[in-house]
Design a protein around this motif. Structure first.
Motif, PDB file in Angstrom:
ATOM      1  N   CYS A 419      20.200  35.689  33.207  1.00 43.44           N
ATOM      2  CA  CYS A 419      20.200  34.335  33.774  1.00 43.44           C
ATOM      3  C   CYS A 419      20.738  34.321  35.205  1.00 43.44           C
ATOM      4  O   CYS A 419      21.016  33.250  35.760  1.00 43.44           O
ATOM      5  N   GLY A 420      20.908  35.503  35.788  1.00 37.17           N
ATOM      6  CA  GLY A 420      21.361  35.565  37.172  1.00 37.17           C
ATOM      7  C   GLY A 420      22.864  35.679  37.336  1.00 37.17           C
ATOM      8  O   GLY A 420      23.362  35.668  38.471  1.00 37.17           O
ATOM      9  N   LEU A 421      23.618  35.765  36.229  1.00 33.17           N
ATOM     10  CA  LEU A 421      25.069  35.883  36.337  1.00 33.17           C
ATOM     11  C   LEU A 421      25.425  37.225  36.957  1.00 33.17           C
ATOM     12  O   LEU A 421      25.012  38.279  36.480  1.00 33.17           O
ATOM     13  N   ARG A 422      26.204  37.174  38.041  1.00 31.33           N
ATOM     14  CA  ARG A 422      26.606  38.400  38.723  1.00 31.33           C
ATOM     15  C   ARG A 422      27.702  39.120  37.936  1.00 31.33           C
ATOM     16  O   ARG A 422      28.557  38.489  37.329  1.00 31.33           O
ATOM     17  N   GLU A 423      27.699  40.436  37.991  1.00 32.86           N
ATOM     18  CA  GLU A 423      28.655  41.245  37.245  1.00 32.86           C
ATOM     19  C   GLU A 423      30.091  40.963  37.665  1.00 32.86           C
ATOM     20  O   GLU A 423      31.007  41.016  36.846  1.00 32.86           O
ATOM     21  N   ASN A 424      30.290  40.654  38.939  1.00 32.79           N
ATOM     22  CA  ASN A 424      31.655  40.434  39.431  1.00 32.79           C
ATOM     23  C   ASN A 424      32.067  38.971  39.398  1.00 32.79           C
ATOM     24  O   ASN A 424      33.068  38.593  39.998  1.00 32.79           O
ATOM     25  N   ALA A 425      31.317  38.113  38.686  1.00 27.21           N
ATOM     26  CA  ALA A 425      31.662  36.690  38.642  1.00 27.21           C
ATOM     27  C   ALA A 425      32.847  36.434  37.723  1.00 27.21           C
ATOM     28  O   ALA A 425      33.675  35.558  37.991  1.00 27.21           O
ATOM     29  N   LEU A 426      32.932  37.190  36.624  1.00 31.23           N
ATOM     30  CA  LEU A 426      34.019  36.938  35.678  1.00 31.23           C
ATOM     31  C   LEU A 426      35.353  37.368  36.276  1.00 31.23           C
ATOM     32  O   LEU A 426      35.473  38.471  36.831  1.00 31.23           O
ATOM     33  N   ALA A 427      36.337  36.481  36.155  1.00 28.60           N
ATOM     34  CA  ALA A 427      37.637  36.694  36.794  1.00 28.60           C
ATOM     35  C   ALA A 427      38.766  36.410  35.814  1.00 28.60           C
ATOM     36  O   ALA A 427      39.161  35.254  35.643  1.00 28.60           O
ATOM     37  N   PRO A 428      39.305  37.420  35.144  1.00 28.46           N
ATOM     38  CA  PRO A 428      40.494  37.205  34.304  1.00 28.46           C
ATOM     39  C   PRO A 428      41.681  36.792  35.172  1.00 28.46           C
ATOM     40  O   PRO A 428      41.949  37.419  36.206  1.00 28.46           O
ATOM     41  N   VAL A 429      42.370  35.732  34.764  1.00 24.12           N
ATOM     42  CA  VAL A 429      43.489  35.205  35.550  1.00 24.12           C
ATOM     43  C   VAL A 429      44.693  35.014  34.634  1.00 24.12           C
ATOM     44  O   VAL A 429      44.582  35.062  33.409  1.00 24.12           O
ATOM     45  N   TYR A 430      45.838  34.799  35.256  1.00 23.00           N
ATOM     46  CA  TYR A 430      47.070  34.613  34.484  1.00 23.00           C
ATOM     47  C   TYR A 430      47.869  33.480  35.106  1.00 23.00           C
ATOM     48  O   TYR A 430      47.963  33.346  36.331  1.00 23.00           O
ATOM     49  N   GLY A 431      48.440  32.666  34.244  1.00 22.56           N
ATOM     50  CA  GLY A 431      49.281  31.578  34.725  1.00 22.56           C
ATOM     51  C   GLY A 431      50.124  31.030  33.599  1.00 22.56           C
ATOM     52  O   GLY A 431      50.005  31.444  32.441  1.00 22.56           O
ATOM     53  N   LEU A 432      50.968  30.101  33.941  1.00 22.41           N
ATOM     54  CA  LEU A 432      51.835  29.461  32.955  1.00 22.41           C
ATOM     55  C   LEU A 432      52.314  28.143  33.525  1.00 22.41           C
ATOM     56  O   LEU A 432      52.353  27.954  34.753  1.00 22.41           O
ATOM     57  N   ALA A 433      52.664  27.220  32.637  1.00 15.80           N
ATOM     58  CA  ALA A 433      53.066  25.884  33.068  1.00 15.80           C
ATOM     59  C   ALA A 433      54.306  25.931  33.947  1.00 15.80           C
ATOM     60  O   ALA A 433      54.475  25.085  34.833  1.00 15.80           O
ATOM     61  N   GLU A 434      55.183  26.916  33.732  1.00 18.68           N
ATOM     62  CA  GLU A 434      56.407  27.009  34.526  1.00 18.68           C
ATOM     63  C   GLU A 434      56.133  27.331  35.990  1.00 18.68           C
ATOM     64  O   GLU A 434      57.020  27.184  36.837  1.00 18.68           O
ATOM     65  N   ALA A 435      54.925  27.762  36.315  1.00 18.02           N
ATOM     66  CA  ALA A 435      54.525  27.990  37.713  1.00 18.02           C
ATOM     67  C   ALA A 435      53.538  26.923  38.173  1.00 18.02           C
ATOM     68  O   ALA A 435      52.902  27.079  39.204  1.00 18.02           O
ATOM     69  N   ALA A 436      53.418  25.843  37.431  1.00 12.69           N
ATOM     70  CA  ALA A 436      52.428  24.760  37.590  1.00 12.69           C
ATOM     71  C   ALA A 436      51.207  25.119  36.754  1.00 12.69           C
ATOM     72  O   ALA A 436      50.933  24.506  35.738  1.00 12.69           O
ATOM     73  N   VAL A 437      50.436  26.130  37.202  1.00 17.60           N
ATOM     74  CA  VAL A 437      49.350  26.628  36.351  1.00 17.60           C
ATOM     75  C   VAL A 437      49.023  28.070  36.698  1.00 17.60           C
ATOM     76  O   VAL A 437      49.050  28.947  35.855  1.00 17.60           O
TER      77      VAL A 437
END
Length: 930
Positions: A419-437
């Motif tokens: 469907c055209g999704l690029r391989e590098n589009a997925l981005a695992p991220v990390y956050g927590l409410a104590e840092a806002a998000v």
């Protein structure tokens, strides 16, 4: 001849579909069979995913289109009513034109200090631009312009103001995603309140758990108002029984005719913007305190990490009571001026394809979701639905808020590459409410990175030894990004010593949005902040600049000298046929007989056949042993809904362990009406207990006010008739000393020597904590002075006349730089030799801290070249907090500082006076700004 009955035929067909689905899914069947009154959750154990599949089959089988509310249906009878409506209305979907992302020269408001300033900035410069395109349950798009958001917020603020909201009052928002939520959040801020987002109960069967958990949150927040939907009035009223501070439950019926509030509150950057309660809050509610400055700092840092562009479009179904949906999706889109395409979580769960279709239709570039949502797209979106789907526009697909699966990342990329999704589009991220998000994002344009490490070495020593990804003992750990600009992270051992790369330990962070702590929870705050670093509650290791999470601190299981992390075995067992994916928890339970801990795994299943259950349990034990390297002590095959989850779908391991220890895993929920009755009785008992605890305080308050009303008339008459100001002042002090002595209030004054030999004129400034502040100053000063008070007090002839006789000066606002007439009045009083007393905060609030100081007192002192005396008051807030008018006995301290002598008459001198006075007051009263 028998006349066909369409209604009966529809009911028979629906039940036939449901029974076939139950047989295929091996659902438990009630003894009386499946009928229209069978409870879908407690009798059949249907969860959200099972309901989604059932709804799809009902729509195909009956040729109807059900609304998203079918996900919350309690019985087949409810589904039948919705099916009849769907058959009448047919497909009401409307085609939506792509939302236009404005690629013009309008930049983000870098000078904005608060969320309200941000909204006002766009209202004035781009009011007609579409800010949100909201999709309702019928897939109908509803554009919300910046001007619409501001107007809706003004109307909600007007309703709150007329209901009597006080500055700083906490207001719960229990609304589903939609225009009312957007309007309410900013309406509360515009009225001077603090939003407290909580989630509405998804299904009737969850009412009791919902109320018990949220009553604790609302009580901790001291919530005085709640905004909810009309259908939730009953639930909200039961909450009112349990939460003593909850004064009123409001709905937004008829809000379109409400008179807007034009005079919005003007919060300071350090004021609380909202309270974010962690979704797993139970007996110890943790409300993360987030100021406007915190939120904007985090949003700006995330925008830099994402390389935000004017042509970006954010697409989101994330709930607005959760930080990733509220801050990451909505408020981030608001600040950077990018359009937001919004739909409800129910819309996504009912038809996951809607999410990807919205990205395709509106050329969405940014979107975010937890890992389970990507899995749901893999299992629920058919190949036929992929035809014509174009995801080439999707440049950043954030995956966070729960553990990220390397396998999910691979499968999602492979499935949607067509469907055209690029391989590098997925981005695992990390956050927590104590840092806002947000706390960590991967570099722009970098795709997922997976670290392959030796599982045995890691479990035994905590060292992440890299190995080949084909190694039989490999453990895959997803890299969750690098710290945002301006943020720092480190990994430490139990003693707080920093560890080198690839050594696992406790993850800590610093940054401009790090919360000041948990609201009204000093014990939890003390555990959160250590040596200037904030604890995340996660275990992790650093490698190549990226954070690699290994598990939650509280979920770590230590057995046989090895560290066991629940997530990997939970995920593995969830893939077993017969076990419900995402409904497996592993935890340690004390074994009193052996004096050690036992490793217990609870897995939900719909299997009832004894033979198949035994085989399933054996397969689960073998797989768990392979993953962990040791056998679990016990595997419990529990019925659906036994494993508890938070509102955002995270496993509640601690609560599930408590249910296991209490022997309640196999208990189903009672009917909703009995849940309401039980919670109501519990709330009534709590209220009676609270009244009993409060009785001594209430009796004291009645006694104190009785004395006041007994003494006040005589002293008021004497004050009115006394011929001189000095005599009136002496009488007032005598009356206050008598009242203080009879009510047990003790006043301790330090620094009286700073007033000795000081002649009029002078300006005295003090912090404002309570309605008692003026009385305390009268007791502390042995000479007449002129208080500066708001002109509204003259509306009461009894109060206004007495204050006028005491030399009070009445002004419309305390800042003479904004009102020349008030400035002239105060300057004239100083020329006559008067001593002026002002509260530069202008008002007070219940929570500790100093409000911003207005410049009026300091400018007048500088222009007149008269001494300015700072006074710090400590204790009056505890003696009579906020607007409660409920006094209590105790000590009040008052610190009189050395006179500050102006070195000039200009504005800079006034600013210097303000900063010096504020520093003295903050230091002596133990306060800080915000």
């Amino acid at each position: 001849m028998t006349v066909p009955n369409p209604a009966q035929e529809g009911a028979d067909r629906l039940l036939e579909l449901l029974r076939a689905f139950a047989r295929e899914s091996r659902l438990p069947e009630p003894p009386e069979g499946i009928g229209l009154d069978t409870r879908l959750e407690s009798d059949l154990g249907l969860d959200s995913l099972s309901r989604s599949e059932l709804i799809a089959r009902v729509e195909r089988g009956l040729g109807v289109r059900l609304s998203d509310q079918a996900l919350t249906a309690a019985t087949p009878a409810d589904l039948l009513r919705m099916a009849e409506i769907g058959a009448t209305q047919g497909d009401t979907r409307t085609a939506a034109a792509p939302i236009a992302a404005d690629a013009g020269d309008l930049q983000a408001p870098a000078e904005a200090r608060t969320l309200l300033e941000t909204l006002d900035w766009y209202r004035r410069r781009a009011g007609e631009r579409t800010h949100i395109l909201y999709y309702d349950g019928d897939d109908g798009p509803h554009p919300i312009r910046y001007a619409d958001l501001a107007l809706g917020a003004s109307r909600v603020a007007g309703r709150l103001t007329r209901a009597g909201i006080a500055r700083g009052a906490r207001v719960a928002v229990m609304l589903p995603t939609g225009p009312d939520y957007f309007f309410s959040f900013f309406g509360i801020l515009a009225a001077g309140g603090v939003p407290v987002p909580i989630y509405p109960p998804a299904r009737p069967q969850q009412i009791e758990d919902h109320l018990r958990r949220h009553a604790r949150i609302l009580d901790n927040a001291g919530t005085s108002f709640m905004i909810t939907v009309p259908e939730a009035r009953t639930i909200a009223k039961v909450m009112q029984v349990q939460v003593g501070a909850l004064r009123e439950v409001l709905t937004l019926e008829g809000i379109g005719t409400e008179t807007p509030l034009d005079d919005w509150a003007v919060p300071d950057a350090d004021d609380i913007a909202f309270l974010q309660y962690t979704s797993g809050s139970t007996g110890d509610p943790k409300g993360v305190t987030l100021s406007h400055a915190d939120l904007l700092a985090n949003i700006r840092a995330m925008g830099e990490a994402v390389a935000i562009r004017p042509d970006d479009v954010f697409v989101s179904w994330l709930p607005l009571y959760h930080d990733m949906g509220l801050i990451g999706a909505w408020l981030g889109s608001l600040y950077f001026g990018v359009p937001l395409v919004s739909m409800s979580p129910l819309a996504f769960l009912a038809r996951p394809g809607r999410w990807l279709q919205a990205i395709h239709r509106h050329r969405g570039t940014l979107s975010a979701a937890p890992n389970f949502a990507y899995e749901l797209c893999l299992t629920r979106i058919s190949d036929a639905q992929l035809e014509g789907l174009d995801l080439s526009c999707w440049r950043r697909a954030f995956n966070g808020a729960e553990p990220v699966s390397a396998e999910t990342l691979r499968r999602f990329t492979e499935r949607f590459a067509a469907c055209g999704l690029r391989e590098n589009a997925l981005a695992p991220v990390y956050g927590l409410a104590e840092a806002a998000v947000g706390l960590a994002f991967p570099p722009v344009e970098r795709g997922p990175r997976v670290d392959c490490i030796d599982r045995v070495r890691f479990a035994g020593s905590g060292y992440a030894l890299p190995v080949g990804c084909e190694d039989p003992d490999v453990m895959e750990v997803v890299a969750c990004g690098r710290p945002l600009p301006g943020y720092r992270v480190r990994v430490v051992d139990g003693e707080g010593r920093e560890l080198p790369e690839r050594h696992e330990g406790l993850l800590q962070f610093q940054g401009p949005s790090a919360t000041r702590g948990y609201y009204r929870n000093p014990q939890a705050t003390a555990r959160l902040i250590r040596d200037g670093w904030h604890e995340t509650g996660d275990r992790a290791y650093l490698a190549g600049g990226d954070i690699h999470l290994s598990g939650r601190v509280k979920d770590l299981i230590i057995r046989g000298g090895r560290n066991i992390y629940p997530y990997e075995v939970e995920q593995a067992l969830g893939e077993l046929p017969g076990i419900r994916n995402g409904c497996v928890v592993a935890f340690a339970a004390a074994d009193p007989r052996q004096g050690s801990e036992r490793l217990v795994i609870v897995a939900e299943t719909k299997e009832h056949d004894p033979g198949r259950r035994a085989a399933l349990q054996q397969r689960a034990r073998e797989l768990a042993t392979d993953v962990l390297g040791l056998p679990p002590d016990e595997i419990v095959l529990a019925p659906p809904r036994a494993v508890l989850k938070t509102s955002s779908g995270k496993l509640r391991r601690v609560d599930t362990r408590e249910r296991y220890l209490a022997g309640k895993l196999f208990e189903g929920p009672p009917r909703p009406v009995w849940q309401l009755v039980r919670v109501g009785l519990s709330g009534l008992r709590q209220r009676l207990a609270r009244l009993a605890r409060d009785l001594p305080g209430r009796l004291y308050a009645y006694y104190a006010w009785a004395l006041f009303y007994l003494l006040a008339p005589g002293f008021w008459i004497a004050g009115i008739l006394a011929p001189t100001l000095k005599l009136r002042w002496s009488l007032a002090r005598s009356g206050l000393r008598l009242l203080a002595g009879m009510t047990g209030m003790q006043l301790h004054v330090s620094g009286r020597e700073h007033l000795e030999g000081l002649e009029h004129p002078f300006v005295l400034v003090a912090n404002h904590q309570s309605y008692l502040d003026a009385a305390v100053l009268v007791l502390a000063l042995d000479r007449p002075v002129s208080f500066v008070a708001k002109r509204e007090l003259t509306a009461n002839p009894i109060v206004g006349r007495y204050l006028a006789r005491m030399g009070t000066l009445f002004v419309d606002r305390f800042d003479p730089q904004r009102g020349s007439s008030e400035s002239a009045q105060l300057s004239a009083a100083l020329e006559r030799g008067a001593g002026l007393v002002l509260f530069p905060e202008g008002t007070f609030r219940e929570q500790p801290g100093l409000l911003p100081f207005r410049m009026g007192a300091f400018a007048v002192a500088a222009q007149a070249r008269v001494p300015l005396i700072p006074v710090a008051i400590h204790g009056t807030r505890a003696r009579m907090p906020g607007d409660s008018f409920r006094p209590s006995p105790g000590k009040v301290d008052l610190f009189i500082g050395a006179p500050l002598i102006p070195q000039g008459g200009d504005w800079q001198t006034a600013v210097d006076l303000r900063e010096s006075a504020r520093a003295f007051i903050a230091r002596q009263a133990g306060l800080k700004g915000g």
